[in-house]
Design a protein around this motif. Structure first.
Motif, PDB file in Angstrom:
ATOM      1  N   LEU A 113       5.602  20.732 -11.288  1.00 20.01           N
ATOM      2  CA  LEU A 113       4.860  20.285 -10.117  1.00 20.01           C
ATOM      3  C   LEU A 113       3.647  21.212  -9.994  1.00 20.01           C
ATOM      4  O   LEU A 113       3.794  22.408  -9.985  1.00 20.01           O
ATOM      5  N   GLY A 114       2.453  20.676  -9.903  1.00 19.22           N
ATOM      6  CA  GLY A 114       1.291  21.544  -9.766  1.00 19.22           C
ATOM      7  C   GLY A 114       1.312  22.263  -8.436  1.00 19.22           C
ATOM      8  O   GLY A 114       2.045  21.884  -7.524  1.00 19.22           O
ATOM      9  N   CYS A 115       0.492  23.310  -8.326  1.00 22.73           N
ATOM     10  CA  CYS A 115       0.444  24.080  -7.076  1.00 22.73           C
ATOM     11  C   CYS A 115       0.102  23.193  -5.886  1.00 22.73           C
ATOM     12  O   CYS A 115       0.739  23.270  -4.836  1.00 22.73           O
ATOM     13  N   VAL A 116      -0.905  22.369  -6.088  1.00 20.32           N
ATOM     14  CA  VAL A 116      -1.355  21.533  -4.980  1.00 20.32           C
ATOM     15  C   VAL A 116      -0.253  20.568  -4.561  1.00 20.32           C
ATOM     16  O   VAL A 116       0.029  20.402  -3.375  1.00 20.32           O
ATOM     17  N   ASP A 117       0.397  19.959  -5.557  1.00 19.66           N
ATOM     18  CA  ASP A 117       1.437  18.996  -5.214  1.00 19.66           C
ATOM     19  C   ASP A 117       2.619  19.665  -4.528  1.00 19.66           C
ATOM     20  O   ASP A 117       3.200  19.121  -3.595  1.00 19.66           O
ATOM     21  N   LEU A 118       2.955  20.863  -5.012  1.00 19.97           N
ATOM     22  CA  LEU A 118       4.044  21.609  -4.370  1.00 19.97           C
ATOM     23  C   LEU A 118       3.686  21.886  -2.914  1.00 19.97           C
ATOM     24  O   LEU A 118       4.471  21.610  -2.000  1.00 19.97           O
ATOM     25  N   ALA A 119       2.490  22.429  -2.715  1.00 18.23           N
ATOM     26  CA  ALA A 119       2.071  22.786  -1.367  1.00 18.23           C
ATOM     27  C   ALA A 119       2.039  21.556  -0.460  1.00 18.23           C
ATOM     28  O   ALA A 119       2.558  21.585   0.667  1.00 18.23           O
ATOM     29  N   GLU A 120       1.462  20.483  -0.949  1.00 18.67           N
ATOM     30  CA  GLU A 120       1.344  19.291  -0.115  1.00 18.67           C
ATOM     31  C   GLU A 120       2.706  18.705   0.226  1.00 18.67           C
ATOM     32  O   GLU A 120       2.930  18.193   1.314  1.00 18.67           O
ATOM     33  N   ARG A 121       3.616  18.794  -0.739  1.00 20.29           N
ATOM     34  CA  ARG A 121       4.962  18.291  -0.469  1.00 20.29           C
ATOM     35  C   ARG A 121       5.623  19.112   0.639  1.00 20.29           C
ATOM     36  O   ARG A 121       6.266  18.570   1.547  1.00 20.29           O
ATOM     37  N   MET A 122       5.439  20.440   0.575  1.00 24.96           N
ATOM     38  CA  MET A 122       6.046  21.312   1.592  1.00 24.96           C
ATOM     39  C   MET A 122       5.404  21.090   2.965  1.00 24.96           C
ATOM     40  O   MET A 122       6.068  21.131   3.986  1.00 24.96           O
ATOM     41  N   ILE A 123       4.088  20.867   2.932  1.00 26.89           N
ATOM     42  CA  ILE A 123       3.387  20.636   4.194  1.00 26.89           C
ATOM     43  C   ILE A 123       3.900  19.352   4.848  1.00 26.89           C
ATOM     44  O   ILE A 123       4.181  19.322   6.056  1.00 26.89           O
ATOM     45  N   ALA A 124       4.065  18.328   4.038  1.00 30.87           N
ATOM     46  CA  ALA A 124       4.582  17.064   4.580  1.00 30.87           C
ATOM     47  C   ALA A 124       5.970  17.279   5.178  1.00 30.87           C
ATOM     48  O   ALA A 124       6.292  16.766   6.251  1.00 30.87           O
ATOM     49  N   GLY A 125       6.777  18.065   4.472  1.00 27.34           N
ATOM     50  CA  GLY A 125       8.124  18.348   4.963  1.00 27.34           C
ATOM     51  C   GLY A 125       8.088  19.115   6.284  1.00 27.34           C
ATOM     52  O   GLY A 125       8.862  18.842   7.198  1.00 27.34           O
ATOM     53  N   PHE A 126       7.173  20.055   6.366  1.00 29.30           N
ATOM     54  CA  PHE A 126       7.029  20.847   7.586  1.00 29.30           C
ATOM     55  C   PHE A 126       6.669  19.942   8.761  1.00 29.30           C
ATOM     56  O   PHE A 126       7.261  20.021   9.839  1.00 29.30           O
ATOM     57  N   ARG A 127       5.703  19.066   8.545  1.00 28.29           N
ATOM     58  CA  ARG A 127       5.289  18.166   9.620  1.00 28.29           C
ATOM     59  C   ARG A 127       6.437  17.257  10.045  1.00 28.29           C
ATOM     60  O   ARG A 127       6.670  17.037  11.232  1.00 28.29           O
ATOM     61  N   ARG A 128       7.154  16.760   9.062  1.00 33.80           N
ATOM     62  CA  ARG A 128       8.276  15.872   9.358  1.00 33.80           C
ATOM     63  C   ARG A 128       9.353  16.620  10.160  1.00 33.80           C
ATOM     64  O   ARG A 128       9.859  16.134  11.169  1.00 33.80           O
ATOM     65  N   ASP A 129       9.657  17.855   9.719  1.00 34.88           N
ATOM     66  CA  ASP A 129      10.685  18.636  10.409  1.00 34.88           C
ATOM     67  C   ASP A 129      10.253  18.987  11.840  1.00 34.88           C
ATOM     68  O   ASP A 129      11.068  18.968  12.759  1.00 34.88           O
ATOM     69  N   CYS A 130       8.991  19.315  11.995  1.00 34.39           N
ATOM     70  CA  CYS A 130       8.499  19.657  13.334  1.00 34.39           C
ATOM     71  C   CYS A 130       8.618  18.459  14.275  1.00 34.39           C
ATOM     72  O   CYS A 130       9.056  18.601  15.419  1.00 34.39           O
ATOM     73  N   ARG A 152      -6.630  29.641  23.899  1.00 35.10           N
ATOM     74  CA  ARG A 152      -6.896  29.518  22.471  1.00 35.10           C
ATOM     75  C   ARG A 152      -5.818  30.294  21.739  1.00 35.10           C
ATOM     76  O   ARG A 152      -5.639  31.483  21.986  1.00 35.10           O
ATOM     77  N   MET A 153      -5.119  29.596  20.869  1.00 30.92           N
ATOM     78  CA  MET A 153      -3.915  30.184  20.294  1.00 30.92           C
ATOM     79  C   MET A 153      -3.860  29.935  18.793  1.00 30.92           C
ATOM     80  O   MET A 153      -4.098  28.824  18.335  1.00 30.92           O
ATOM     81  N   TYR A 154      -3.564  30.995  18.069  1.00 33.73           N
ATOM     82  CA  TYR A 154      -3.426  30.870  16.612  1.00 33.73           C
ATOM     83  C   TYR A 154      -2.024  31.319  16.219  1.00 33.73           C
ATOM     84  O   TYR A 154      -1.597  32.431  16.538  1.00 33.73           O
ATOM     85  N   VAL A 155      -1.310  30.446  15.538  1.00 33.03           N
ATOM     86  CA  VAL A 155       0.047  30.759  15.113  1.00 33.03           C
ATOM     87  C   VAL A 155       0.090  30.823  13.592  1.00 33.03           C
ATOM     88  O   VAL A 155      -0.405  29.914  12.914  1.00 33.03           O
ATOM     89  N   CYS A 156       0.661  31.911  13.076  1.00 35.24           N
ATOM     90  CA  CYS A 156       0.801  32.013  11.628  1.00 35.24           C
ATOM     91  C   CYS A 156       1.879  31.052  11.157  1.00 35.24           C
ATOM     92  O   CYS A 156       3.025  31.118  11.594  1.00 35.24           O
ATOM     93  N   GLY A 157       1.485  30.194  10.269  1.00 43.63           N
ATOM     94  CA  GLY A 157       2.416  29.177   9.782  1.00 43.63           C
ATOM     95  C   GLY A 157       3.117  29.626   8.523  1.00 43.63           C
ATOM     96  O   GLY A 157       3.317  30.817   8.287  1.00 43.63           O
ATOM     97  N   LEU A 158       3.466  28.672   7.708  1.00 47.51           N
ATOM     98  CA  LEU A 158       4.281  28.960   6.536  1.00 47.51           C
ATOM     99  C   LEU A 158       3.437  29.209   5.294  1.00 47.51           C
ATOM    100  O   LEU A 158       2.346  28.675   5.159  1.00 47.51           O
ATOM    101  N   THR A 159       3.989  30.015   4.413  1.00 42.17           N
ATOM    102  CA  THR A 159       3.523  29.989   3.035  1.00 42.17           C
ATOM    103  C   THR A 159       4.301  28.849   2.390  1.00 42.17           C
ATOM    104  O   THR A 159       5.527  28.876   2.345  1.00 42.17           O
ATOM    105  N   VAL A 160       3.573  27.838   1.968  1.00 41.05           N
ATOM    106  CA  VAL A 160       4.243  26.572   1.632  1.00 41.05           C
ATOM    107  C   VAL A 160       4.709  26.524   0.177  1.00 41.05           C
ATOM    108  O   VAL A 160       4.167  25.809  -0.648  1.00 41.05           O
ATOM    109  N   TYR A 161       5.761  27.283  -0.089  1.00 39.00           N
ATOM    110  CA  TYR A 161       6.355  27.259  -1.442  1.00 39.00           C
ATOM    111  C   TYR A 161       7.795  26.761  -1.393  1.00 39.00           C
ATOM    112  O   TYR A 161       8.391  26.471  -2.404  1.00 39.00           O
TER     113      TYR A 161
END
Length: 515
Positions: free
Chosen positions: A83-100, A25-34
């Motif tokens: 860009l609202g907070c949610v939209d900013l965060a979601e955009r960064m999350i999508a980018g993170f997934r794509r990059d990974c 069981r593993m927990y990895v600290c991810g990004l602050t998505v800004y």
RNA sequence: GGUGAGGUAGCCAAGUGGUUAGGCAACGGUUUGCAAAACCGUUAUACGCGGGUUCGAAUCCCGUCCUCACCUCCA
């Protein structure tokens, strides 16, 4: 042979034993998505991916959770720019997934957002107040560092010395804190900014502080005791220290078994920052190098040492990797043309029940047969010993170079029997995959490819596609050479090299590769 | 100021008491129509500097110089 890893909590290498057999069981600290992920983040997450792949190689089932901290000052500030907070965060999350995915990082079991776990965080804060580990001051909740005697143990910091390094920002709050090292669990939001109701009179609304989200989410998904927790070394203090302080008083026992902290990139004196405009993102990296080259580069240094980054060093690593990749390609080409279907690979069996740490890869028998069986066995032994020794990837790579050299020296290039070549091919690609280097062709090793981060669906996906023009030019060149018209042959080769196609002649014919 | 990490051949990098780590680059040889690739060899008995312990030190101890990171948001 058993897996040992360096535990930050004890500053020692320890035998790796999970709470539950066969499960990590593993927990990895991810990004602050800004902001988008950059090459430094990439190193961290590529390491975690290799760690996970090595656990899987060793027979464990890895339940990995990674989080997004999607509420924080920088996100609120960034969200104001239209860009609202949610939209900013979601955009960064999508980018993170794509990059990974682009870096062949395998998917985690769960990706959690801090804002999806507000209830759990509020409940945790309330319980900390009840137990006297936290206090309310003008609607803001602080954690009381002096209520937790072991505070500072993980990061080996003396609490009283923390005062010295207090910054301007900390001084702002210092009057309201009982101890300068006390940190925010919950704070009221400014008007018009994201806020959640808590149902508690003294701290009715606002948003969670940094740290509490990881305590809440890891516990929510993995339980009150899990095996591995980590993130970049920068998280050690204060983030992980604070997480322990929040979590252990509530669960009442040691919370995390092993803490791992991969080191940062060393940018060799050059500061990488948004304001300087020299942040190298994952797309920038992949514009100049293939994903397998990048993964290989990240693996060239031990995870607990700083990795010097420079394009020259990446070139150097890629040149070394090219030597291994060439053999993989040569083997694949031979196997495809020699019709490997007849290769008699030994069958596996379930003859024994062994503990995960004593179990090799499930399909090991398919790559330790044939003419190179002994070389492969020795290689696997060395490779595994290195990886078991706190993920010593550089040493494992040395073993791989040694293996490749010996295969060449043993005349692997002049072999034609698939029963000899296929096991070597599988042995190489299976161990490359530990580093996230996914280069096997599905038709030659479907059992491995199906488990890739991005499983290739066609032969072209793993190798080169149908390049009819190149093949036609090479046919022309071969005919010219047969006719002893070397000037014409050399001219064609020169053109191909200028177009980025490497040409190699051998007694078996001409092969080419895209550069 | 405090804490920690590190300095290994031209470059990158494992190794932490005794048998060639490995890679890149360069050069020479074998091979090749010429290349490329591969193979053999050289650069290389390297470990910041000065002492000490030891039969033996890159590795342990003392001193010293230098570099970097963190202590404030950071992967």
């Amino acid at each position: 042979m058993a897996l040992r890893i360096f535990n930050t909590a004890t500053r020692q290498q320890e035998l790796f034993v999970t709470a539950q057999p066969k499960v990590v069981r593993m927990y990895v600290c991810g990004l602050t998505v800004y902001a988008p992920m950059h090459i430094g983040h990439a190193r961290t997450y590529c390491f975690w991916d290799t760690f996970r792949r090595w656990m899987e190689y060793r027979g464990y089932h890895v339940i990995g959770v990674i989080n997004y901290t999607d509420i924080d000052d920088r996100i609120i500030a960034g969200g104001e720019g239209g860009l609202g907070c949610v939209d900013l965060a979601e955009r960064m999350i999508a980018g993170f997934r794509r990059d990974c995915r682009a870096l062949c990082i395998k998917d985690y079991a769960a990706y959690t957002r801090a804002t999806d776990f507000i209830e759990e965080q509020v409940s945790m804060v309330a319980r900390l107040i009840e137990k006297g580990h936290a206090y309310v001051q003008d609607g803001e909740v602080f954690y009381s560092v002096s209520s937790f005697p072991r505070y500072g143990e993980l990061s080996r910091r003396a609490v009283d010395e923390l005062e010295v390094g207090a910054s301007g920002r900390v001084e702002e709050d210092v009057a309201r804190k009982r101890h300068p090292a006390d940190f925010t669990l919950w704070k009221p939001s400014e008007p018009g900014k994201p806020a959640w109701s808590t149902g508690h009179e003294a701290w009715p609304s606002g948003r969670p502080g940094w740290h509490i989200e990881c305590s809440a989410m890891s516990t929510a998904l993995l339980g009150e005791h899990f095996d591995v927790h980590g993130g970049g070394i920068d998280n050690l203090f204060p983030h992980h220290e604070n997480e322990v302080a929040q979590s252990e008083p509530l669960c009442g026992h040691p919370w995390v078994r092993y803490w791992l902290h991969p080191e940062h990139l060393d940018l060799r004196g050059v500061k990488m920052s948004k304001s300087l405009g020299n942040v190298v993102g994952v797309p920038d990296l992949l514009a100049r190098h293939t994903a397998d080259e990048v993964r290989w580069f990240y693996a060239t240094h031990h995870y607990r040492t700083k990795l010097p980054f420079g394009w020259d060093l990446l070139e150097q690593a890629a040149a070394g990797y090219a030597r291994i990749k060439r053999l993989v390609d040569v083997l694949a080409e031979k196997l495809v043309t020699a019709s490997c279907t007849g290769a008699a690979l030994p069958l596996g069996d379930y003859s024994s029940q062994r503990e995960p740490e004593h179990r090799a890869a499930r399909l090991r028998h398919t790559f330790t047969s044939g003419a190179f069986a002994e070389l492969s066995e020795k290689f696997i032994e060395k490779f595994a010993a290195a990886m078991d020794d706190d993920l010593n990837a550089p040493e494992a790579m040395a073993a791989m170079f040694d293996y490749v050299n010996k295969l060449y020296a043993a005349g692997v290039e002049s072999r034609t029997d698939a029963a000899d070549l296929l096991p070597a091919y599988r042995c190489l690609t299976a161990h490359l995959a530990v580093f996230g280097v996914e280069v096997a062709r599905p038709e030659l090793y479907p059992e491995l490819c199906v488990d890739y981060a991005v499983p290739p669906t066609t032969a072209a996906a793993a190798g080169r596609g149908g390049d009819g023009v190149v093949d036609k030019l090479l046919t022309m060149r071969t005919e010219a050479r047969k006719a002893k018209d070397f000037a014409k042959g050399d001219m064609i080769r020169k053109l191909l090299i200028e177009a980025g196609v490497e040409v190699e002649d051998s007694p078996q014919g001409t092969r080419w590769s895209a550069k």
